[in-house]
Design an enzyme around this catalytic site. Structure first.
Site, PDB file in Angstrom:
ATOM      1  N   LYS A  83       0.835  -1.211   0.000  1.00 61.07           N
ATOM      2  CA  LYS A  83       0.000   0.000   0.000  1.00 61.07           C
ATOM      3  C   LYS A  83       0.869   1.261   0.000  1.00 61.07           C
ATOM      4  CE  LYS A  83      -2.127  -0.918   3.938  1.00 61.07           C
ATOM      5  NZ  LYS A  83      -1.504  -2.182   4.386  1.00 61.07           N
ATOM      6  N   ARG A 112      11.534  -0.298  10.946  1.00 63.48           N
ATOM      7  CA  ARG A 112      10.439  -0.100  11.891  1.00 63.48           C
ATOM      8  C   ARG A 112      10.513  -1.148  12.997  1.00 63.48           C
ATOM      9  NH1 ARG A 112       4.989   0.483   8.390  1.00 63.48           N
ATOM     10  NH2 ARG A 112       4.239  -0.536  10.275  1.00 63.48           N
ATOM     11  N   ARG A 128      -0.106  -8.336  13.646  1.00 64.71           N
ATOM     12  CA  ARG A 128      -0.690  -7.343  12.739  1.00 64.71           C
ATOM     13  C   ARG A 128      -1.593  -8.025  11.708  1.00 64.71           C
ATOM     14  NH1 ARG A 128       4.691  -4.600  10.950  1.00 64.71           N
ATOM     15  NH2 ARG A 128       3.404  -3.361   9.548  1.00 64.71           N
TER      16      ARG A 128
HETATM   17  P1  AMP Z   1       1.070   0.864   9.257  1.00 61.22           P
HETATM   18  O1  AMP Z   1       2.201   1.809   9.028  1.00 61.22           O
HETATM   19  O2  AMP Z   1      -0.160   1.235   8.448  1.00 61.22           O
HETATM   20  O3  AMP Z   1       1.458  -0.578   9.082  1.00 61.22           O
HETATM   21  O4  AMP Z   1       0.649   1.041  10.794  1.00 61.22           O
HETATM   22  C1  AMP Z   1       1.540   0.730  11.843  1.00 61.22           C
HETATM   23  C2  AMP Z   1       0.794   0.612  13.148  1.00 61.22           C
HETATM   24  O5  AMP Z   1       0.173   1.863  13.461  1.00 61.22           O
HETATM   25  C3  AMP Z   1      -0.335  -0.406  13.158  1.00 61.22           C
HETATM   26  O6  AMP Z   1       0.116  -1.704  13.439  1.00 61.22           O
HETATM   27  C4  AMP Z   1      -1.213   0.157  14.280  1.00 61.22           C
HETATM   28  O7  AMP Z   1      -0.647  -0.109  15.550  1.00 61.22           O
HETATM   29  C5  AMP Z   1      -1.099   1.655  14.052  1.00 61.22           C
HETATM   30  N1  AMP Z   1      -2.139   2.159  13.111  1.00 61.22           N
HETATM   31  C6  AMP Z   1      -1.924   2.732  11.895  1.00 61.22           C
HETATM   32  N2  AMP Z   1      -3.075   3.084  11.322  1.00 61.22           N
HETATM   33  C7  AMP Z   1      -4.060   2.719  12.179  1.00 61.22           C
HETATM   34  C8  AMP Z   1      -5.477   2.796  12.151  1.00 61.22           C
HETATM   35  N3  AMP Z   1      -6.131   3.299  11.091  1.00 61.22           N
HETATM   36  N4  AMP Z   1      -6.163   2.321  13.226  1.00 61.22           N
HETATM   37  C9  AMP Z   1      -5.526   1.814  14.301  1.00 61.22           C
HETATM   38  N5  AMP Z   1      -4.204   1.685  14.385  1.00 61.22           N
HETATM   39  C10 AMP Z   1      -3.451   2.136  13.337  1.00 61.22           C
END
Ligand code: AMP
Length: 216
Positions: free
Chosen positions: A14, A162, A173
């Site tokens: 994404k 990360r 996740r």
């Molecule tokens: P990502 O970078 O999208 O993989 O997000 C990393 C982490 O941020 C996720 O595993 C969640 O802990 C948190 N996170 C990001 N976006 C959301 C969302 N829309 N709702 C809840 N937690 C989020």
């Protein structure tokens, strides 16, 4: 204005596709993950609340992420549009997004689901890293910088990983995605919004599929 949601489990591509749409079309990527990581780095109250939850691979509260999104949506009607990346992630977030868009007279165009094989995701995610200066993404096996230790895009020499990109957290996740995010799809399907793209194809081929969808 085009507004799309990129949906798919962590590691589906994404972020990569959103970045390409930004540079090619001027659309703005709205990644709640990036916003939360920025809040952690800046040491804000939101960052302090989110850190432990993110490190565990669980979801941050709906109120926090929806507030982060709402701040970004006040733009003029001739804005090129938004790519939602990692938001919405729960049914209440999807409802909030509908409300936020309706309040501004904006319309969601498409939900693009990147379909991927879960086993491949652990491998994809656990090797990824990015440039500490410009954010360009790399991978230990699939995309190393052309000159070792130097970013292809900006020449930066600091790279970062990360803390939640490890095999164990990735499993959590993925479980969160299945339990809380996948259930938002039927609502969008009922509205005829969902288009599926094979996320296991090459990055260029995924980009071409997305371009064709946006040209529709
Ligand atoms: P990502 O970078 O999208 O993989 O997000 C990393 C982490 O941020 C996720 O595993 C969640 O802990 C948190 N996170 C990001 N976006 C959301 C969302 N829309 N709702 C809840 N937690 C989020």
């Amino acid at each position: 204005m085009k507004i799309i949601i990129l949906l798919g489990p962590p590691g589906a591509g994404k972020g990569t596709q959103a970045q390409r749409l930004m540079s090619e079309r001027g659309m703005v990527q709205l990644s709640t993950g990036d916003m939360l990581r920025a809040a952690i780095k800046a040491g804000t109250e939101v960052g302090l609340k989110a850190k432990a939850v993110m490190d565990a691979g669980e979801l941050v509260s709906d109120d926090i992420v929806t507030a982060l999104i709402a701040e970004r949506l006040d733009v003029p009607a001739d804005h090129p549009g938004f790519i939602f990346d990692g938001y919405p992630r729960t049914v209440p977030q999807a409802d909030s997004l509908d409300r936020l868009l309706a309040e501004r007279g904006f319309k969601l165009d498409r939900v693009i689901e990147l379909e991927v094989d879960e086993e491949a995701l652990v491998d994809r995610i656990s090797g990824r890293f990015s440039c500490g200066s410009c954010g360009e993404g790399y991978h230990d096996r699939y995309k190393l910088p052309k000159t070792a230790g130097v970013c292809d895009v900006c020449g930066g020499t600091e790279f970062k990983r990360r803390p939640d990109d490890n095999a164990e957290t990735v499993r959590t996740r993925l479980a969160e995605y299945r339990a809380k995010t996948a259930p938002i799809l039927p609502g969008y399907e009922a509205r005829g919004m969902v288009v599926r793209v094979d996320g296991m194809a090459s990055m260029d081929s995924v980009s071409a599929s997305i371009a064709a969808i946006l040209a529709d």
